[in-house]
Design a protein around this motif. Structure first.
Motif, PDB file in Angstrom:
ATOM      1  N   MET A 217      -1.955   9.193  -0.427  1.00 36.97           N
ATOM      2  CA  MET A 217      -2.845  10.311  -0.027  1.00 36.97           C
ATOM      3  C   MET A 217      -1.921  11.432  -1.006  1.00 36.97           C
ATOM      4  O   MET A 217      -2.703  12.394  -1.567  1.00 36.97           O
ATOM      5  N   ALA A 218      -0.634  11.546  -0.798  1.00 33.54           N
ATOM      6  CA  ALA A 218       0.178  12.340  -1.918  1.00 33.54           C
ATOM      7  C   ALA A 218      -0.543  12.580  -3.149  1.00 33.54           C
ATOM      8  O   ALA A 218      -0.526  13.465  -3.796  1.00 33.54           O
ATOM      9  N   VAL A 219      -0.543  11.321  -3.815  1.00 29.55           N
ATOM     10  CA  VAL A 219      -0.911  11.204  -5.280  1.00 29.55           C
ATOM     11  C   VAL A 219      -2.178  11.726  -5.458  1.00 29.55           C
ATOM     12  O   VAL A 219      -2.720  12.423  -6.300  1.00 29.55           O
ATOM     13  N   THR A 220      -3.220  11.363  -4.644  1.00 33.97           N
ATOM     14  CA  THR A 220      -4.698  11.566  -4.832  1.00 33.97           C
ATOM     15  C   THR A 220      -4.852  13.182  -4.562  1.00 33.97           C
ATOM     16  O   THR A 220      -5.700  13.691  -5.571  1.00 33.97           O
ATOM     17  N   TYR A 221      -4.300  13.688  -3.550  1.00 30.16           N
ATOM     18  CA  TYR A 221      -4.566  15.171  -3.078  1.00 30.16           C
ATOM     19  C   TYR A 221      -3.760  15.996  -3.977  1.00 30.16           C
ATOM     20  O   TYR A 221      -3.845  17.409  -3.906  1.00 30.16           O
ATOM     21  N   SER A 222      -2.773  15.616  -4.785  1.00 29.53           N
ATOM     22  CA  SER A 222      -2.103  16.494  -5.717  1.00 29.53           C
ATOM     23  C   SER A 222      -2.564  16.571  -7.069  1.00 29.53           C
ATOM     24  O   SER A 222      -2.158  17.290  -7.709  1.00 29.53           O
ATOM     25  N   GLY A 223      -3.871  15.936  -7.312  1.00 25.67           N
ATOM     26  CA  GLY A 223      -4.411  15.884  -8.459  1.00 25.67           C
ATOM     27  C   GLY A 223      -3.430  15.487  -9.731  1.00 25.67           C
ATOM     28  O   GLY A 223      -3.812  15.682 -10.921  1.00 25.67           O
ATOM     29  N   VAL A 224      -2.514  14.747  -9.583  1.00 28.51           N
ATOM     30  CA  VAL A 224      -1.909  14.008 -10.908  1.00 28.51           C
ATOM     31  C   VAL A 224      -2.339  12.711 -11.377  1.00 28.51           C
ATOM     32  O   VAL A 224      -1.967  12.166 -12.379  1.00 28.51           O
ATOM     33  N   SER A 225      -3.343  12.195 -10.922  1.00 28.56           N
ATOM     34  CA  SER A 225      -4.150  10.942 -11.320  1.00 28.56           C
ATOM     35  C   SER A 225      -5.142  11.383 -12.280  1.00 28.56           C
ATOM     36  O   SER A 225      -5.905  12.321 -12.047  1.00 28.56           O
TER      37      SER A 225
END
Length: 702
Positions: A217-225
């Protein structure tokens, strides 16, 4: 005290109903295209099919929290669990906090869906991944449902990873189904921890899986992908990461107190913990403002494969020793290692673009896999869940053999294609040089469909002359368009006498007037800055169209070219899409047409795209220019103008837009490659899911 318990019990039994009702209300806003809500405005458009409206409800962080809350709420009712009801309530509050029901006052048809999400997998893939999150949460929160929920979490994560891989394979145009993108890596970490939990005892690995859920969730919603930034950037990332680290550390400490089989429990647990910090460490550094990149692609391969490949071989050993003597298994695997080294030392490389050690690993996985498969086949009569073990080995072999060819762009060949003109394309393959005959048999355009808003944040792309033309709308003039002999012209009406007139910062020179049933037609010139627009009649280009058409900050959205390809005599269809929403969201709107032609367990993979016109340092694809022209013809010149400005990344003048619209490059460009043994990946994934479902049903019956 008893009355307080009753009140709490009633509250927690009502809470799931509230979460389900709110989810249904949220989805209904997408179904009815109620763009007064920000989530709906940001991800839908007028004319969008129902299926993709439903998919759009899975894009935003608040909406995803609602889905999780509803699943937990439903499970709370079934299990009569106040713990699950409480968990549902927490995620319901998170949905409100992260904007599930924020209103949007601007109106309009909506900005549209991310073009990458217009895919049949746009519903099942995220739903399966979200369901796996919810099942992990349920397994941790409520011990009474732990066995069933934990296995279902594993099944849903397995199916979600496979669906995501196939989605990537058929969308991005390079033939890859796995690139160690941070989001897919995070879901894989969860899958590893769940695999460890299934094979071990206790709940330590399950808490570690919970840590992976919050990491994803953190990776997805931080926009870093690079590939999974659909939910946008949210402040949620930092707090989710902190929660993730706490859950992981607690899980690993708890796991260290528990006992498990060394060859079934430890390899996935150790691999999961190792890969976790490869993602979480750089992300934590980023949250502190440090310029640290999260590994993906080649950098992730270099870090992850040296541990993952031994973990796979350890798993093979553990599977095989259940049916064969451990010493015999060790001898067999040792002989396989010697054979692999011998093949590579003789220069027999499966993947010439890969390192020598990668080729050794490929041969080692392929040569050792038959033993664990044989062991599982010997046990399958007693336990049909052994399908998962067979599927794991088959998938590992498929990934080893197809992965390098799917991943490396250099294994493909780019070739220009004219309609009806066959091309013989030489292709590298592990079996030796091959050639594929390919041609475009025919093509047809379809659309445009849907209408999207031009978002307010694109105001920076309004050029000075466009701003001047917008000012014309406030003048005491009425502009209209007429069609003469198939050509559109713009004319002006107004109550002006011949001569010169000053209109604020504009000037109007009227040469003569003509009385018509529609008003006084002006034969005139209108001065806008250093530009003069001559009316009655002037050809309908983008400049005159802006003043002739009523102001409308919208654009046609979707246009397709359906291309019939002939591949060695077989006809396949590839659909190329272009969506204005992609440009307006500041990503590209072009989606390549993908076609695959199976050859046994191999695929001939083709990605086809229209030819481009290079103007300055920008390559404009034909289909984007065509959508701009159709905007102009539909009296949506602002849509055409802003579409091409967004495509260019800078404000374009009216003259530049008119010059671009004269381009119409013909033909296509195809990217072609052979991907060997890729069908084994999909077969292995299907067997993994089938075995997991058997295990879930068996535990449910038990």
């Amino acid at each position: 005290m008893a009355s307080l318990r009753r009140i709490l019990a009633n509250y927690f039994h009502l809470s799931p109903a509230v979460s389900l009702a709110l989810l249904f209300f949220y989805i209904s806003r997408f179904i009815t295209l109620d763009t007064s809500y920000l989530d709906v405005y940001a991800n839908t458009s007028w004319g969008m099919p129902l299926y993709y409206r439903l998919a759009a409800s899975l894009v935003n962080v608040g909406g995803i929290m609602l889905y999780i809350a509803a699943i937990l709420g439903l499970m709370a009712v079934v299990a009569k669990s106040w713990r699950l009801a409480a968990a549902s309530h927490v995620f319901l509050l998170a949905a409100f906090y992260w904007g599930a029901f924020v209103k949007w006052g601007g109106g309009g048809p909506g900005i549209g869906l991310n073009p990458l999400l217009r895919n049949p997998w746009a519903l099942p893939h995220p739903l399966m991944v979200i369901a796996s999150y919810a099942m992990v949460l349920a397994a941790v929160a409520e011990p009474r449902v732990r066995e069933r929920a934990g296995v279902l979490a594993w099944v849903f994560s397995t199916a979600g990873l496979a669906a995501g891989g196939y989605w990537s394979y058929t969308t991005f145009g390079w033939g890859g189904y796995w690139a160690w993108d941070p989001v897919e890596t995070s879901v894989f970490i969860m899958w590893l921890f769940l695999t460890a939990w299934i094979h071990g005892r206790g709940s330590g690995a399950l808490y570690a899986a919970l840590g992976a859920v919050f990491l994803t969730m953190a990776v997805t919603y931080s926009g870093v992908s690079p590939l999974h930034s659909f939910a946008g950037v949210a402040a949620a990332g930092k707090w989710l990461l902190i929660t993730s680290v706490i859950a992981l550390i607690y899980g690993l400490i708890k796991a260290s107190w528990e006992r498990g089989s060394a060859f079934s429990y430890l390899p996935p647990l150790v691999a999961g913990a190792y890969i976790y910090w490869i993602i979480a460490g750089p992300m934590a550094a980023q949250s502190l403002g440090l310029p640290v990149a999260i590994p993906s692609g080649d950098s992730a391969v270099a870090l992850i494969h040296p541990l993952l490949i031994p973990a796979v071989l350890a798993a093979f050993f553990g599977m095989a020793k259940r049916a064969f003597p451990p010493r015999a298994v060790a001898l067999y695997m040792g002989a396989s290692a010697v054979a692999s080294l011998a093949l590579v030392s003789m220069g027999i490389l499966w993947s010439p673009l890969s390192s020598l050690w990668t080729n050794v690993a490929i041969y080692l996985i392929v040569l050792t896999a038959p033993l664990p498969i044989a062991a599982s086949l010997l046990k399958i009569r007693k336990d049909l869940a052994e399908l998962s073990h067979i599927g794991f080995a088959v998938l590992a072999v498929g990934a080893a053999l197809s992965g390098p060819y799917a991943y490396h762009m250099q294994y493909g060949v780019v070739v220009p294609l004219g309609v009806g003109q066959p091309a013989l394309v030489p292709l590298p393959s592990p079996y030796g040089p091959e050639a594929v005959s390919i041609k475009v048999v025919e093509w047809r355009a379809a659309g445009p469909w849907e209408l999207v808003s031009i978002p307010p944040y694109l105001s920076r792309l309004v050029s000075p002359d466009l701003a001047g033309l917008m000012g014309v709308w406030g003048l005491d003039l009425r502009f209209d368009s007429v069609v003469l002999n198939g050509t559109k012209y713009v004319v002006a009406f107004g109550n002006y006498t011949p001569g010169f007139h000053r209109l604020g910062s504009y000037w109007l020179y009227v040469n003569s007037t003509v009385d018509t049933p529609r008003g006084k037609l002006l034969v005139a010139a209108l001065g806008i800055g250093d530009r003069a627009l001559v009316f009655s009649p002037q050809k309908f280009d983008v400049i005159s169209a802006v003043v002739a058409c009523k102001p409308n900050a919208t654009s046609l959205n979707l246009i397709e070219e359906r291309v019939i390809l002939g591949i060695d005599g077989a006809a396949v269809e590839a659909t190329i899409r272009y969506e204005a929403s992609g440009e307006f969201k500041l990503i590209r709107g072009l989606i390549h047409g993908i076609a695959t032609v199976p050859r046994g367990l191999d695929d001939v993979y083709i990605a086809v795209t229209p030819e481009v016109a290079v103007v300055g340092n920008v390559s404009y694809t034909r289909i984007a220019l065509e959508l701009a022209r159709r905007n102009l013809n539909a009296c949506l010149p602002l849509g055409a103008w802003m579409l091409l400005s967004a495509y260019s990344g800078r404000p374009l003048s009216g003259g530049e837009v008119n010059a671009l619209l004269k381009n119409s490059p013909q033909g296509y460009v195809a990217y072609v490659k052979i991907i060997p043994m890729v069908q084994l990946v999909w077969i292995g994934a299907a067997l993994l899911v089938a075995g997991g479902l058997v295990k879930a049903v068996r535990r449910h019956v038990a």
